[in-house]
Design an enzyme around this catalytic site. Structure first.
Site, PDB file in Angstrom:
ATOM      1  N   HIS A 152       0.839  -1.200   0.000  1.00 15.04           N
ATOM      2  CA  HIS A 152       0.000   0.000   0.000  1.00 15.04           C
ATOM      3  C   HIS A 152       0.879   1.257   0.000  1.00 15.04           C
ATOM      4  CE1 HIS A 152      -2.750  -2.886   2.265  1.00 15.04           C
ATOM      5  NE2 HIS A 152      -3.489  -2.552   1.230  1.00 15.04           N
ATOM      6  N   GLN A 186     -18.047  -6.581  -1.442  1.00 18.08           N
ATOM      7  CA  GLN A 186     -17.152  -7.386  -2.283  1.00 18.08           C
ATOM      8  C   GLN A 186     -16.742  -8.697  -1.619  1.00 18.08           C
ATOM      9  OE1 GLN A 186     -14.175  -4.142  -2.362  1.00 18.08           O
ATOM     10  NE2 GLN A 186     -12.647  -5.754  -2.209  1.00 18.08           N
ATOM     11  N   LYS A 213      -0.942  -6.303  -8.364  1.00 18.75           N
ATOM     12  CA  LYS A 213      -1.170  -7.525  -7.575  1.00 18.75           C
ATOM     13  C   LYS A 213      -2.584  -8.044  -7.817  1.00 18.75           C
ATOM     14  CE  LYS A 213      -1.186 -10.112  -3.665  1.00 18.75           C
ATOM     15  NZ  LYS A 213      -2.414  -9.833  -2.976  1.00 18.75           N
TER      16      LYS A 213
HETATM   17  P1  AMP Z   1      -6.415  -3.794  -0.538  1.00 22.14           P
HETATM   18  O1  AMP Z   1      -6.255  -3.050   0.731  1.00 22.14           O
HETATM   19  O2  AMP Z   1      -5.964  -5.215  -0.476  1.00 22.14           O
HETATM   20  O3  AMP Z   1      -7.774  -3.621  -1.148  1.00 22.14           O
HETATM   21  O4  AMP Z   1      -5.402  -3.122  -1.574  1.00 22.14           O
HETATM   22  C1  AMP Z   1      -5.460  -1.745  -1.863  1.00 22.14           C
HETATM   23  C2  AMP Z   1      -4.585  -1.470  -3.059  1.00 22.14           C
HETATM   24  O5  AMP Z   1      -3.242  -1.850  -2.782  1.00 22.14           O
HETATM   25  C3  AMP Z   1      -5.003  -2.267  -4.316  1.00 22.14           C
HETATM   26  O6  AMP Z   1      -4.871  -1.434  -5.458  1.00 22.14           O
HETATM   27  C4  AMP Z   1      -4.025  -3.393  -4.334  1.00 22.14           C
HETATM   28  O7  AMP Z   1      -3.788  -3.930  -5.622  1.00 22.14           O
HETATM   29  C5  AMP Z   1      -2.777  -2.716  -3.793  1.00 22.14           C
HETATM   30  N1  AMP Z   1      -1.840  -3.696  -3.258  1.00 22.14           N
HETATM   31  C6  AMP Z   1      -2.087  -4.633  -2.308  1.00 22.14           C
HETATM   32  N2  AMP Z   1      -0.989  -5.402  -2.108  1.00 22.14           N
HETATM   33  C7  AMP Z   1      -0.040  -4.930  -2.956  1.00 22.14           C
HETATM   34  C8  AMP Z   1       1.308  -5.309  -3.247  1.00 22.14           C
HETATM   35  N3  AMP Z   1       1.892  -6.312  -2.609  1.00 22.14           N
HETATM   36  N4  AMP Z   1       1.974  -4.614  -4.191  1.00 22.14           N
HETATM   37  C9  AMP Z   1       1.384  -3.584  -4.841  1.00 22.14           C
HETATM   38  N5  AMP Z   1       0.119  -3.177  -4.622  1.00 22.14           N
HETATM   39  C10 AMP Z   1      -0.581  -3.844  -3.698  1.00 22.14           C
END
Ligand code: AMP
Length: 274
Positions: free
Chosen positions: A34, A58, A146
């Site tokens: 993040h 979701q 990711k």
């Molecule tokens: P989430 O909190 O899992 O919904 O993720 C929020 C954002 O962070 C989304 O755009 C994800 O794709 C991105 N994200 C989560 N993990 C990673 C990672 N390891 N590398 C890059 N972006 C990430």
């Protein structure tokens, strides 16, 4: 940093903005993945909004909505240190009313891979991302590769609905052993974390095969499945083009190799853009 928990507070804080706005939507339990999005957005925009919202629509019946890691205090600290201007942390009531108008994922691209295994997941994801993009008024919004299919569908939504925001794809951040960072990694014991490395190893193996000239998807998948044997179960290994259509031969510059597997409690995903 302003912490906005209502739409009114968000709008009031945004009134101070005069230049370009970057936006990073998240579900919290922030990690280095993040943070890389937040830092990129900080560099590329005059103002920066981050949201933390665990979006119920979701999650499917039986998924980990209630158990999803929540770390509000740490998230606030991380955002403060990263120079975030507004941290938007709405409750469910702020974001949703009963009997809502919904948007649906596209019939083909939205219902393969993650969409097939988690039917309805992308409808809920697109619904909340539409709301958040509209609320942020951002010029640029940052999403990780990711979640490759999520990124593709958001890009399509913005195009199909003529939304005035640039979607910026960001590289996957991994730990020093190669495990793609994810809030759900918090569920892994250290032994499971070791086994979870089979996802990134299978992708590294695929890279090696492609670099040595092997382009046949079936052969690459077969060897990847060998590497993935130590996962508890494999949901899919897929080789698709950027349109998310399965392909028989890797097309350099237009291919994504994706894997989803269970290790211990969490379902993990990873992918490689070739
Ligand atoms: P989430 O909190 O899992 O919904 O993720 C929020 C954002 O962070 C989304 O755009 C994800 O794709 C991105 N994200 C989560 N993990 C990673 C990672 N390891 N590398 C890059 N972006 C990430």
């Amino acid at each position: 940093m302003v912490i906005a928990r209502t739409i009114e507070a968000l709008q009031a804080a945004k009134e101070e903005f005069k230049g370009t706005v970057g936006f990073v939507p998240t579900m919290g339990a922030l990690h280095q993945g993040h943070l890389s999005l937040i830092q990129q957005a900080r560099r590329e925009n005059e103002h920066l909004i981050v949201s933390v919202f665990v979006n119920p629509t979701q999650f499917l019946e039986g998924e980990d909505l209630d158990a999803y890691p929540r770390k509000e205090e740490a998230d606030i600290k991380i955002c403060e240190l990263a120079g975030v201007d507004i941290l938007f942390m709405p409750s469910i009531d702020v974001m949703y009313e009963e009997d809502e108008l919904c948007i649906g994922a596209p019939a083909v691209r939205g219902y393969v891979l993650e969409g097939e295994k988690r039917p309805g997941h992308f409808d809920g994801m697109l619904q909340v991302v539409m709301k958040l993009l509209n609320l942020s008024g951002a010029n640029r919004a940052y999403f990780g590769k990711k979640d490759a299919q999520q990124l593709a569908l958001i890009t399509q939504m913005v195009k199909n609905y003529f939304m005035d925001v640039n979607i910026v794809p960001c590289e996957i951040v991994r730990d020093d052993k190669g495990l793609a960072l994810s809030s759900r990694n918090a569920y892994l014991s250290s032994a499971e974390k070791e086994r979870a490395l089979c996802l990134s190893r299978s992708l590294k193996h695929a890279t090696k095969m492609v670099m040595s000239g092997e382009l046949q998807a079936a052969k690459i998948k077969k060897e990847m499945l060998e590497v993935l044997k130590i996962a508890d179960s494999v949901e899919y290994v897929a080789i698709v083009n950027r349109e998310f259509k399965a392909i028989e031969k890797v097309e350099i510059g237009n291919t994504i190799i994706l894997v989803a597997a269970w290790v211990g409690k969490p379902r993990l995903i990873d992918n490689l853009w070739i």
